[in-house]
Every structure is written in structure tokens, then in C-alpha cells.
Design an enzyme around this catalytic site. Structure first.
Site, PDB file in Angstrom:
ATOM      1  N   HIS A  24     -27.578 -99.095  39.456  1.00 55.04           N
ATOM      2  CA  HIS A  24     -27.704-100.558  39.547  1.00 55.04           C
ATOM      3  C   HIS A  24     -26.463-101.321  39.057  1.00 55.04           C
ATOM      4  O   HIS A  24     -26.504-102.153  38.170  1.00 55.04           O
ATOM      5  CB  HIS A  24     -29.006-101.106  38.955  1.00 55.04           C
ATOM      6  CG  HIS A  24     -29.385-100.644  37.561  1.00 55.04           C
ATOM      7  ND1 HIS A  24     -28.535-100.706  36.503  1.00 55.04           N
ATOM      8  CD2 HIS A  24     -30.545-100.147  37.086  1.00 55.04           C
ATOM      9  CE1 HIS A  24     -29.160-100.274  35.427  1.00 55.04           C
ATOM     10  NE2 HIS A  24     -30.376 -99.920  35.761  1.00 55.04           N
ATOM     11  N   HIS A  78     -41.015 -94.986  28.778  1.00 53.20           N
ATOM     12  CA  HIS A  78     -40.293 -96.081  29.460  1.00 53.20           C
ATOM     13  C   HIS A  78     -40.673 -96.060  30.938  1.00 53.20           C
ATOM     14  O   HIS A  78     -40.696 -94.996  31.561  1.00 53.20           O
ATOM     15  CB  HIS A  78     -38.791 -95.864  29.272  1.00 53.20           C
ATOM     16  CG  HIS A  78     -37.909 -96.914  29.869  1.00 53.20           C
ATOM     17  ND1 HIS A  78     -38.331 -98.202  30.131  1.00 53.20           N
ATOM     18  CD2 HIS A  78     -36.596 -96.864  30.249  1.00 53.20           C
ATOM     19  CE1 HIS A  78     -37.323 -98.884  30.655  1.00 53.20           C
ATOM     20  NE2 HIS A  78     -36.264 -98.099  30.743  1.00 53.20           N
ATOM     21  N   GLU A  80     -39.126 -97.745  33.541  1.00 53.32           N
ATOM     22  CA  GLU A  80     -38.128 -97.890  34.600  1.00 53.32           C
ATOM     23  C   GLU A  80     -38.195 -96.641  35.494  1.00 53.32           C
ATOM     24  O   GLU A  80     -38.440 -95.526  35.029  1.00 53.32           O
ATOM     25  CB  GLU A  80     -36.715 -98.076  34.016  1.00 53.32           C
ATOM     26  CG  GLU A  80     -35.733 -98.487  35.105  1.00 53.32           C
ATOM     27  CD  GLU A  80     -34.411 -99.054  34.582  1.00 53.32           C
ATOM     28  OE1 GLU A  80     -34.153 -99.013  33.374  1.00 53.32           O
ATOM     29  OE2 GLU A  80     -33.627 -99.548  35.430  1.00 53.32           O
ATOM     30  N   ASP A  82     -36.354 -94.575  36.960  1.00 51.15           N
ATOM     31  CA  ASP A  82     -35.628 -93.317  36.788  1.00 51.15           C
ATOM     32  C   ASP A  82     -36.402 -92.352  35.881  1.00 51.15           C
ATOM     33  O   ASP A  82     -36.114 -91.160  35.863  1.00 51.15           O
ATOM     34  CB  ASP A  82     -34.201 -93.543  36.267  1.00 51.15           C
ATOM     35  CG  ASP A  82     -34.115 -94.475  35.091  1.00 51.15           C
ATOM     36  OD1 ASP A  82     -35.008 -95.314  34.908  1.00 51.15           O
ATOM     37  OD2 ASP A  82     -33.135 -94.376  34.331  1.00 51.15           O
ATOM     38  N   HIS A 145     -34.872-100.233  26.671  1.00 56.62           N
ATOM     39  CA  HIS A 145     -34.078-101.134  27.465  1.00 56.62           C
ATOM     40  C   HIS A 145     -34.940-102.150  28.216  1.00 56.62           C
ATOM     41  O   HIS A 145     -34.428-103.107  28.800  1.00 56.62           O
ATOM     42  CB  HIS A 145     -33.240-100.243  28.408  1.00 56.62           C
ATOM     43  CG  HIS A 145     -32.790-100.758  29.686  1.00 56.62           C
ATOM     44  ND1 HIS A 145     -33.031-100.160  30.881  1.00 56.62           N
ATOM     45  CD2 HIS A 145     -32.040-101.841  29.952  1.00 56.62           C
ATOM     46  CE1 HIS A 145     -32.456-100.826  31.838  1.00 56.62           C
ATOM     47  NE2 HIS A 145     -31.857-101.832  31.322  1.00 56.62           N
ATOM     48  N   ASP A 164     -34.145 -94.383  26.580  1.00 54.84           N
ATOM     49  CA  ASP A 164     -32.793 -94.769  27.005  1.00 54.84           C
ATOM     50  C   ASP A 164     -31.792 -94.773  25.840  1.00 54.84           C
ATOM     51  O   ASP A 164     -30.574 -94.619  26.058  1.00 54.84           O
ATOM     52  CB  ASP A 164     -32.809 -96.176  27.614  1.00 54.84           C
ATOM     53  CG  ASP A 164     -33.164 -96.153  29.099  1.00 54.84           C
ATOM     54  OD1 ASP A 164     -33.071 -95.087  29.729  1.00 54.84           O
ATOM     55  OD2 ASP A 164     -33.526 -97.224  29.611  1.00 54.84           O
ATOM     56  N   TYR A 192     -22.313 -96.405  28.347  1.00 55.06           N
ATOM     57  CA  TYR A 192     -23.751 -96.646  28.473  1.00 55.06           C
ATOM     58  C   TYR A 192     -24.155 -97.849  27.603  1.00 55.06           C
ATOM     59  O   TYR A 192     -24.862 -98.760  28.038  1.00 55.06           O
ATOM     60  CB  TYR A 192     -24.494 -95.380  28.031  1.00 55.06           C
ATOM     61  CG  TYR A 192     -25.962 -95.367  28.334  1.00 55.06           C
ATOM     62  CD1 TYR A 192     -26.441 -94.758  29.492  1.00 55.06           C
ATOM     63  CD2 TYR A 192     -26.876 -95.938  27.465  1.00 55.06           C
ATOM     64  CE1 TYR A 192     -27.796 -94.730  29.772  1.00 55.06           C
ATOM     65  CE2 TYR A 192     -28.223 -95.907  27.734  1.00 55.06           C
ATOM     66  CZ  TYR A 192     -28.684 -95.307  28.888  1.00 55.06           C
ATOM     67  OH  TYR A 192     -30.021 -95.284  29.151  1.00 55.06           O
ATOM     68  N   HIS A 225     -31.295 -89.528  29.067  1.00 54.07           N
ATOM     69  CA  HIS A 225     -30.123 -89.319  29.931  1.00 54.07           C
ATOM     70  C   HIS A 225     -29.067 -88.539  29.149  1.00 54.07           C
ATOM     71  O   HIS A 225     -28.778 -88.854  27.986  1.00 54.07           O
ATOM     72  CB  HIS A 225     -29.479 -90.641  30.356  1.00 54.07           C
ATOM     73  CG  HIS A 225     -30.332 -91.504  31.239  1.00 54.07           C
ATOM     74  ND1 HIS A 225     -30.659 -91.167  32.531  1.00 54.07           N
ATOM     75  CD2 HIS A 225     -30.912 -92.699  31.000  1.00 54.07           C
ATOM     76  CE1 HIS A 225     -31.402 -92.121  33.061  1.00 54.07           C
ATOM     77  NE2 HIS A 225     -31.585 -93.064  32.157  1.00 54.07           N
TER      78      HIS A 225
HETATM   79 FE1  FEO Z   1     -34.078 -98.120  31.472  1.00 56.88          FE
HETATM   80 FE2  FEO Z   1     -32.985 -94.887  32.114  1.00 56.88          FE
HETATM   81  O1  FEO Z   1     -34.009 -96.488  32.333  1.00 56.88           O
END
Ligand code: FEO
Length: 407
Positions: A24, A78, A80, A82, A145, A164, A192, A225
Site C-alpha cells: 500500500h 490484528h 488487516e 495481510d 497499527h 505489526d 517499517y 513480519h
Molecule cells: Fe497492519 Fe501487517 O498489517
């Protein structure tokens, strides 16, 4: 990928995305990972899932340890996509006894997937869930996040599953920080932070204070991540502490876009002035530099000098893009100035200056405009602008959260 045991009976079961290059708007030249973790205990528990196209990687990885249908609890730290993109498939496959999430997490799961009927088990900060020998407690981390975000902590392993937080977009065959080049790892972590978390810096500071207040002992940090912080996890916490204070160094950035190299000549002269004034500087031509790499450099810079030629009564599109992106990420404690060449109307410098004021960058003077091509005296004005910006930058407190800080 094969699962990796990161603590006794705790496994990494995520997926590697070697090919993603845009997250994004954030450039990811080395891909990323979607980390999920499986705890084998009386209640077998999966922490997070992976982006939907990687669902089969997750299932295959889990299957190398147990039959996925044996999973009892699914913790969604989370929502989101991903991390939650595979949640509907996993719920369908597994039929978990509980889907554990924060209050905002439940709302977000319903908003995303329209399923009121999942066996939600809503937890708030301080609540815990016994898995058997291990107990997991939860820490809501709103806006780190997303509003739904939380972290999970397994006290018996001193293991923080940090969602995150503390992550990096970097696909590697290694899983731990002590297996890779530390400088490169910290570079990815800084990028990041600068592109995902910078605007939430006050919340990061509160989170670090809360972890200290709760006396949480941390032996390992496993983010969603990138690499797991196995060796000296305090190092990334210290880095977050520093980044969240937005401490700057004696460093300036000259960032510009140019039509026929007149603005570029001005940029070079401004760099000369910055150096004479005592600031190191880096130059970025927006035709060759990605906004997210520039934001990483903004993180510890004290001065930003932005330039654009005037085009169609405005600034070059790449500069508008950068300013819009930077405004959203809210860097604080910077000084700066605008510059640019023009042919007849010359609005770019004024428009850039207005945008910089909108980001609370303290402007030095009115900037420098040059008609068509800079002459010697024009370049001298640019050198002088560089010197002035350097003086203003060196007058600032070392801490970026000084007088110009926002809460
Ligand atoms: Fe806020 Fe890796 O998603």
C-alpha cells in the site's frame, strides 16, 4: 516452508512473499513475510493467519506438525488482511472453539467478513487465557497499527507475539535476527517504523512505558513480519524508543524534482551551503527515489529542503505525492525551506512552502525561486539558503520533540 520451533512447543508457521514490491504505497524491494505462530498445548492455538493467497502455505506448514483440524483456539491479533485474509478459510477448516480478539477486533472481523456467528472470545488488556502449561495474556495496542491491534504474551516463554510492532518487510530463508546482517535488519525495521508507525509515535512511547509498568519480561519478540528478535530483543525496543522520540541528527535532505535541470542545479548549490553550514546532507531526485525510502531518511533528519520546477501553475506531481504522504506520517521537529525554477508564473515554491507549514516544518525564509536557468548570483542565493537552513537546524534541540512537537 517448514515450521520452525522458536520456543519449546511454539512454532513459526507463516509464509514468505518473495515477490511483493508494493505494500500500500510502501516499496518492498526484498518482499515480506506473513508470520503466524502455533502453540502446541492442551488447547492448540494458532496466533494470526496469513494473506489470503498464501493460505495453502499456512495449512501445509501447520500440517507438518499436526492436523490443522486439531486447532482449538485462533487468536487474531490484528485484522488487516495481510494477517486475517485466511481467517475465514481457517475457521471453516478448523471449526475452532474460540476466535480470540480485542473488542475492536471483533467489530473489524464482522466488518470485513460479515460473520457474527463465529465463536468470538473478546479479550481486553490484562486478560489471559490458559492453554494448558502455557498461559497467554493480552495487551491491546490500539492504532499500532489499527484500532483492533493487540499483542499476545506467553509468560512461561517470556515470548511477546507483537503483531505489526517491531516488524520488517524482508523475506529471508532465516527466521531469527541473529542469523542475518544486523545493520540491514535495523534498516528494514527503521523503514517499517518510518512508513507504518511514525504518526503513532506518542502511542509507541505509551506502549513502551506500559510494558515497563507491567514488568513484562521479554526474552523473544516474534512480530508478524520479518525476522524474530531472538538475540537481545531489547535492542529493537531501544530503537523504537529513539524513533518514537523522533530524535534527529545533524543531517539534511535535499529532495527535488526537475524539468530541465535548473532546479537540480539549485539543489546542488543548496547542498553546498548546508555542508558549509555544518550539516551532512543527502540528495534525492524524486524521479529515482521512492517516497517510502525518503521517509526512512526523514526519520532522523533535522532539515528538509524541498524543490520543484513549476508546471501548469503548480508543483511537479512527484513532489505533491511526497508532501501528501509525509503529511500523513507526521514527522516532527524539522526545519526546512523550498526552492524551484520557473518560466513565467512560478507558483511551486509558494505551494511547497504552504504544504511544509501544514506539516509543521519550521520554514527558514521565503525560499528561492529562479527564472528559467540559475545564474551565478542565483546559485549564490541557493548556497546562502543552505547555510541559513543549517544554522536553524543546529539551533534546534537534539530531540525532535522540542518546541515544535505535537501531541
Ligand atoms: Fe497492519 Fe501487517 O498489517
Amino acid at each position: 516452508m517448514r515450521p520452525v520451533e522458536i520456543k519449546r512447543d511454539v512454532y513459526w508457521v507463516g509464509a514468505l512473499d518473495w515477490n511483493i514490491r508494493d505494500f500500500h504505497g510502501y516499496s518492498t524491494p526484498k518482499g515480506t513475510t506473513y508470520n503466524a505462530y502455533l502453540v502446541i498445548d492442551e488447547k492448540i492455538t494458532l496466533f494470526d493467519t496469513v494473506k489470503k493467497p498464501f493460505k495453502n502455505d499456512l495449512i501445509e506448514c501447520i500440517s507438518k506438525i499436526i492436523d490443522p483440524k486439531l486447532i482449538d483456539y485462533l487468536v487474531v491479533n490484528h485484522v488487516e488482511m495481510d494477517h486475517s485474509g485466511s481467517v475465514p478459510d481457517i475457521v471453516e477448516l478448523v471449526g475452532p472453539e474460540k476466535v480470540v480478539c480485542s473488542p475492536m477486533g471483533k467489530k473489524a472481523l464482522v466488518d470485513h467478513y460479515g460473520r457474527q456467528d463465529w465463536p468470538y472470545h473478546v479479550v481486553e488488556t490484562g486478560q489471559s487465557l490458559k492453554l494448558g502449561k502455557k498461559t497467554v495474556s493480552f495487551l491491546e495496542t490500539r492504532m499500532l497499527h489499527w484500532p483492533d491491534s493487540m499483542m499476545s504474551y506467553i509468560a512461561e516463554d517470556k515470548l511477546l507475539l507483537s503483531s505489526d510492532g517491531f516488524g520488517q518487510h524482508w523475506a529471508t530463508s532465516q527466521r531469527f535476527n541473529d542469523e542475518v546482517d544486523v545493520a540491514e535488519l535495523l534498516g528494514h525495521a527503521a523503514k517499517y517504523y518510518a512508513n507504518i508507525l511514525l504518526l503513532f509515535s506518542p502511542l509507541v512511547q505509551k506502549l513502551i512505558a506500559k510494558v515497563a509498568e507491567l514488568g513484562i519480561e521479554i526474552d523473544m519478540i516474534a512480530p508478524d513480519h520479518g525476522l524474530i528478535w531472538r538475540k537481545d530483543p531489547g535492542r529493537i525496543i531501544q530503537a523504537y524508543e529513539k524513533w518514537s522520540r523522533q530524535e534527529s541528527s545533524r543531517k539534511a535532505l535535499v529532495i527535488y524534482d526537475t524539468m530541465w535541470q535548473a532546479t537540480e542545479k539549485m539543489a546542488c548549490a543548496i547542498g553546498e551551503g548546508l555542508k558549509e553550514g555544518g550539516l551532512d546532507f543527502k540528495m534525492f531526485n524524486l524521479k529515482f527515489s521512492h517516497r517510502s525510502d525518503i521517509m526512512t531518511e526523514v526519520l532522523d533528519s533535522r532539515a528538509l529542503v524541498l524543490g520543484s520546477a513549476t508546471i501548469n501553475n503548480g508543483m511537479m506531481p512527484a513532489m505533491a505525492d511526497l508532501l501528501s504522504y509525509m503529511k500523513g506520517l507526521r514527522p516532527v521537529g524539522k526545519v526546512g525551506a523550498a526552492f524551484g525554477a520557473y518560466g513565467w508564473s512560478g507558483e511551486a515554491v509558494k505551494l511547497i512552502s504552504e504544504a511544509m507549514r501544514g506539516i509543521d516544518i519550521n520554514l527558514v525564509g521565503e525560499g528561492v525561486r529562479v527564472k528559467f536557468s540559475p545564474k551565478k548570483e542565483d546559485l549564490n542565493r541557493c548556497i546562502e539558503l543552505g547555510r541559513q537552513v543549517a544554522r536553524a537546524a543546529l539551533d534546534l534541540d537534539v530531540s525532535g520533540l522540542g518546541a515544535s512537537a505535537r501531541s
